[in-house]
Scaffold this motif. Sequence first.
Motif: not given
Length: 589
Positions: A45-63
């Motif tokens: 369940e936590q992994a699913q929650l984090f997966a949604r949050d982590f979409q941000r890493f793929f929409s912006v340029e980040i190191t």
Amino acid sequence: MKNLKRILIFRYALIITAALIAVSLLVIIPIRSYTISREQNNLEEQAQLFARDFQRFFSVEITPDEIDAYLEELAGDLPIRLTVIDTEGSVLGDSNFPAEEMENHAGRPEVAAALEGRVASARRDSRTLGRGFIYAAAPITIDGEVAGVARVALEEADVMPLVFQVWWIILIAFGVLLVVIITVSIWTERTVIAGLNDMREAAAGLAGGDLDRRVAQPDIEEFSELAREFNTMAEQVRSRVEEAAEESGKLETVLDNISAGVMVTDSESRIVMLNAAADGIMNVEGEKAVGRRIIEVFSNRELDLAVSRAAAGESIDEEIELVYPQRMFLLLKSNPVRGTDGQVVATVSAIEDITALKRLNQVRQDFVANVSHELRTPVATIRALTDSLLDGAVDEKERAERFLKDLDREATRLSQLIEDLLTLSRLEAKETGLQLEEFHLAELVQECLQSKRTLAEEYGVRLDVEPSEQELAIRGDRQLLGTALNNLIDNAIKYNRAGGRVTVAMQADKSGGGVTVKVEDDGIGIPREELPRVFERFYRIDKARSRDTGGTGLGLSIVKHIAELHGGAVTVSSVMGEGSEFTIVIPEN
Ligand SMILES: Nc1ncnc2c1ncn2[C@@H]1O[C@H](COP(=O)(O)OP(=O)(O)OP(=O)(O)O)[C@@H](O)[C@H]1O
Ligand SMILES: [Mg+2]
């Protein structure tokens, strides 16, 4: 050696250990797998929650460093580790480790499943840390396409406190049980050992000779039976021992009542038994001698050697001279006693005291030697005189007369000697038959003195008699008592000096109904040290003087014999140079 207490503790411990292992397997394994599957669900369940949050890493340029920092902050104080992985399996960021140092994660089963669009979890030991971890991964989707994977990991130890608690409870239970077991074991052992100890002590007592020792009936059924058996056995032992003692007592009585000495020794010459006769003969205390070696008891090599030879299998029949505890001669007959295997186990010796026999033999030999010697002298003289006469002296009247006188003296002497010997041998043969008659002692004394008058005159000695108040009637062998008196008077005259005197005195014996006759002289006397020997046959104090007076040394031994045949005795007292006094005591017959 094993002991009961240790056996009990060890076996009980084995049982509870097995029980505990079984309980652990039955309780801990299900608890553990339940905990793990529950945590896997949570993590998914936590992994699913984090997966949604982590979409941000793929929409912006980040190191990657920025991602790492973000994840670290997100994980915060939670015991979780967060990882972000791209579709190739490369780690884009990790809350715990620098992302660029990490290997490709495409092969991890939960990651592989997430890349295919599923949420998955797994449990394994971390290759990086070597500890057990639970992992859950969920796909990060952007516009319905899988763009990466969010993974959450949790160290197993962090979710296992329940399992550890159970472990602790089981361990504590184990400890408590162990204490209980030790206590129970010691208690059981005490009960059992107490029963056994009683029996062991009783057995030791029995073996030590306490034949009345019995054991009490214990409460435990098995022991009670054992105790009963033991008591029966003890009873049997007692009766056997008593029988054996009775038997050996009988044997001892028999051995002690036979007159021959019997000695039993073992194969090493140690005394096993001496019967009463043997004790008496050898003058030892049997009890002290038993158990000691022959050589220690008698200090006699000859005896020791003879018995050792018997122990080696010989039959011994030997005369042995013993010096200690007293000088004596033994006739020893020893024989080996063999056991069933033919080995000598003991020796039995019959012992006879032949000291008296030996002495008698010696006396006899001495007597024969003495007689021969005494006979030889007059016979030789007679032969010499007759030879001289035959050689011509018979024609010379003076010499012939002198020789004939000498011949007469020697012949008289010879006949006197033969007479004395005959008297002695008659006396020895007469042990039983005396010619007893009643007569007046004074009359006999007068007769004797009368017959010695001439001799007394010849020696210049006066003869006196001390009158006694009452008439002394006596019962005895008149002829023999006359001989005895004659011999005493004869000595008193011969061993006197010119002008001396001899007194005969008689009186009733105060103690009994008998009489004493005393022949007293004031002659030469007898040295004190010679006194005990004057009654021996052929014993003469001054050989030369005796020969001159025609003495043979038999007179006093004849007197002694006569007195003893009458049940009486003769004694002497004397002072050198002052005189002697011989006393015959004749008891009432
Ligand atoms: N009254 C005495 N006084 C001193 N010595 C004595 C007296 N009577 C005996 N004796 C001693 O004792 C010895 C033994 O006496 P015993 O009468 O036995 O033998 P004997 O007189 O020598 O010979 P026998 O009596 O046979 O003729 C004598 O030789 C003498 O030495
Ligand atoms: Mg004499």
